[in-house]
Design an enzyme around this catalytic site. Sequence first.
Site, mmCIF file in Angstrom:
data_model
loop_
_atom_site.group_PDB
_atom_site.id
_atom_site.type_symbol
_atom_site.label_atom_id
_atom_site.label_comp_id
_atom_site.label_asym_id
_atom_site.label_seq_id
_atom_site.Cartn_x
_atom_site.Cartn_y
_atom_site.Cartn_z
ATOM 1 N N GLU A 253 0.808 -1.206 0.000
ATOM 2 C CA GLU A 253 0.000 0.000 0.000
ATOM 3 C C GLU A 253 0.851 1.272 0.000
ATOM 4 O O GLU A 253 0.528 2.244 -0.667
ATOM 5 C CB GLU A 253 -0.926 -0.021 1.217
ATOM 6 C CG GLU A 253 -2.114 0.910 1.056
ATOM 7 C CD GLU A 253 -2.953 0.962 2.315
ATOM 8 O OE1 GLU A 253 -3.116 -0.088 2.955
ATOM 9 O OE2 GLU A 253 -3.413 2.057 2.655
ATOM 10 N N ASP A 254 1.912 1.260 0.771
ATOM 11 C CA ASP A 254 2.661 2.501 0.979
ATOM 12 C C ASP A 254 3.864 2.695 0.063
ATOM 13 O O ASP A 254 4.325 3.808 -0.133
ATOM 14 C CB ASP A 254 3.159 2.587 2.430
ATOM 15 C CG ASP A 254 2.014 2.841 3.386
ATOM 16 O OD1 ASP A 254 0.898 3.053 2.890
ATOM 17 O OD2 ASP A 254 2.249 2.828 4.596
#
Length: 717
Positions: free
Chosen positions: A76-77
Site C-alpha cells: 500500500e505505501d
Amino acid sequence: MIRFEDLIEKVRRNNPDADVELLRRACVFSAYEHKGQVRHSGEPYLVHPLEVADFLADMHLDSVAIAAGLLHDVVEDTLTPIERIEEVFGAEVAHVVAGVTKLGAIPFSSSEERQAESFRKMLLAMVDDIRVILVKLADRVHNMRTLGHLPEDRRRRVAQETKDIYAPIANRLGMSKVKNELEELAFRHLEPEAYEALRAKVEDRRRATEGLIEDLRQTIATKLTDAQVPIVQLEGRIKRLFSIHQKLKRQRISVDQVYDLVALRLITNSVKDCYAALGIIHHTWSPVPGRIKDFIAMPRPNGYQSLHTSVVSERGFAFEVQIRTAEMHQVAEEGIAAHWKYKEGRIGADRDEQYFLWLRQMLEWQQEVRDPQEFMQSLKVDLYPEEVYSFTPRGEVKALPRGATIVDFAYTIHTDVGHQCVGGRVNGKMVPLRTPLANGNIVEIVTGQGHSPSRDWLSFVVTSRARNRIRHFINGEEKKRATEVGRKLLEREARRYSIRLKAALTEDAVGRLAGELGSQKIEDVYAAIGYGKVAARQVLSKLAPESSLAEPPAQEASAPRARDARSGEERITVRGFDDLLVFRARCCNPIRGERIVGYITRGKGVSVHSLGCPNVVNLLYDPERRIDVAWDSQDDRSPYVVRLAIQVEDRRGMLADISTQIAGIDTNIKKVEATTSDDQRGRISVTVEVRDVEHLDQVVKSLRGVTGVLDVERAAR
Ligand code: MN
C-alpha cells in the site's frame, strides 16, 4: 521501541518451530522498502510493522502471519507489487498481505448502525484467511495507540471507524482484550472531555475503594484456601471507562450510582472449582437476584465462558465476581486467536476452510435479534450467503445478490439513475454495464441524459427491482413505438387511396373506431395497428366510404422521389437494438450509417434491410409494402454486432495478430472461432461490436493490412 532481535527471541520462546529465517528476510525487506518514510510521530516507519508483528507474536500466531505483519504496509505505501512479495516470500504470505491491502482500500464513512453492520459483514465476507483479520486488527491497535500524532480530523475519522467497525469485529471474534483496548482508545479520541472527566471521577472512586477491594480479595482468598479450592489468580479491578460510560448513558445515572464499578476476577483450575468458588462466595455475601450468569454451561456464541455474579458485602458495597478456568480465561482474552495458535506448516487447507465456514456461521448467529422479522432476515443471510457488498463513492454499502451487475447497482440508487445508466466505474476503471460486482468494489454509475434501458439488460440483471423497472419502462416505450409506427402506417395507407386522413378523423369517427377496438383514444387505435392487432387497411375502411377504397391505389411506388420530397413525416426511425416493431433483417444485418429500406411484414412489424441486400430486389415486387426508414438520431448507445469471415494463411500467431489488431483500434471482440483446412488456409470468424458502418470499414481495412490475411468479408449474423 521494539527491536527485531527481541521479536525473534519472543517468537522462538513461544514456538521453537518458527521459521525465523522467513521473519528475518521479511524484516530486512520491509526496512528496505519503507526506507526514508517516517510516521506522524517522527519515528522511522519500520517501527510500525515491527510493533504489529510483535502484537501477532504475542497472540502466538504462526510465522506466515508474523511475516505478513512485517510486510503489511509494503504494497500500500511503497510501489512494491504484490507479485514481488509472492516471489520472495511465497504464496501464503503474499495472500495474507494482499488481503490486508484490500481491506485497507475500502472507504468507510457512514456511522449509521445499519451501514456499519453491512460493512462488517462485507469485511468478513472478503476475508478468506483469518490471519488477514488478525493482522488488520494488530495494525489497528498500533495505529490507535499512536493516534495522538495525527491531525484532528483524521484522528476522529480513524477513531470512529475503530469504534464502529473494528472493535465490534474483535468482539465477534471473542478477542476481548483487543476489543477493550480499541474501545477505550476510540472513546478517548472521540470524546476527549467526557473521557477525561470520567477518568478523574473513576480514579477518585478507585482511591476511595482501594482498601475495600483489597479486603474483599483477602476474604475470598482465605475462604477458598480453607475450602481447598486452588487459586490461580485473583485480582480486583475497576471496570473499563468505555463500558462505564455506556452504562451511565444507558441508565442515566452518575458514577456514584454504578454499583458494580468494581469487579473481582478469579481464575481456578477446573470447572468443578469454578462452581465450588461460586458457592463459597454466595455463602459469604448475598447475591443480587438476576445477576447470576452461567456462561460455562451456556457459552456465548463467540466462545466466551465464565461464571458471573454480583454480590453485596456486609457494608453495603456491591461488586461483581467473574470466575473461570485458566483455559477459559485465555479464550476470553484472545478469542479466535486462542483457537488459532498455528502449528507451523501444518495448516490443512480443508480444515482451514471448514473452520472458516463455522466461523462465518457463528458470526451470523451472533447478530442481536431485535424482532422476529429481523431474525428471519438474518437466517436468510445464513441460508443464502451469496451476497456481494459494494460501495457508492461516498462509502454507502450496497448488499446485492451475487452476480448483480452495474445496472442492478444503479437501480438501487434511483430508478432514473438506472434508466439513464450508460456505464460504470469500478475502483476508478470504466467497465461495461453487464460487469458483475465483487466484494469491496467501489462503484460509480455514469449516466447520460436521455438515455434509456434496453431490452438486452433483462438478460443480465439479477435483482427483481431492476428487472421490474426495466420491464415497466420498455413496455411503455413499446407502446409509444407501436403508436408511432401505427400512425405512420395508417397515414401511408390513407395516402395510397388519396384519402385525407385529417378530414376523415372526425371526433365521431374516432369515437366509433376506438369503441369497436375496445379503447377510447385514437392513440390506442394507432398502437393496435402498430402491434399488428389490426390492419391499417381495415381501420381505413371504417373511416372512408367503401367506394373510395375500391379504386386502384395510386402508383406511389413508381414515384418514390416525390414522396421523399414530402418530408420525413412517414419515415420510421431505426435504432441499434431491435424492438418488436422495427427490426433489422437477419439476412443483411444493416448497421448505422448504411442506406436502408423498410418493408412492412404481415403482422410482424417493419423489417429493415440494407439497400444492397439481394432480398430487397425481391421486396420491390411488392412496392406497396415498402416504407421509408431512417436511423434514429437519438440512439447512439448500442453497438452493432457484426461477424467477419476472414481467410488467412495458416501460420503461427495469426489469431493473436488479428485479435491485437482489432483491439488496437478500440473495438470489442465478442467471439473468435478458427478452423484450418488441408490447403494451408485458415478461416477465422470474428464477431465484433461496432458503432457504425464507418467504424466497421475501419476494422475491415486494418484487418486487410495484417500479414497473411487474404480476404475479409462481412457475414450474415
Ligand atoms: Mn499499517
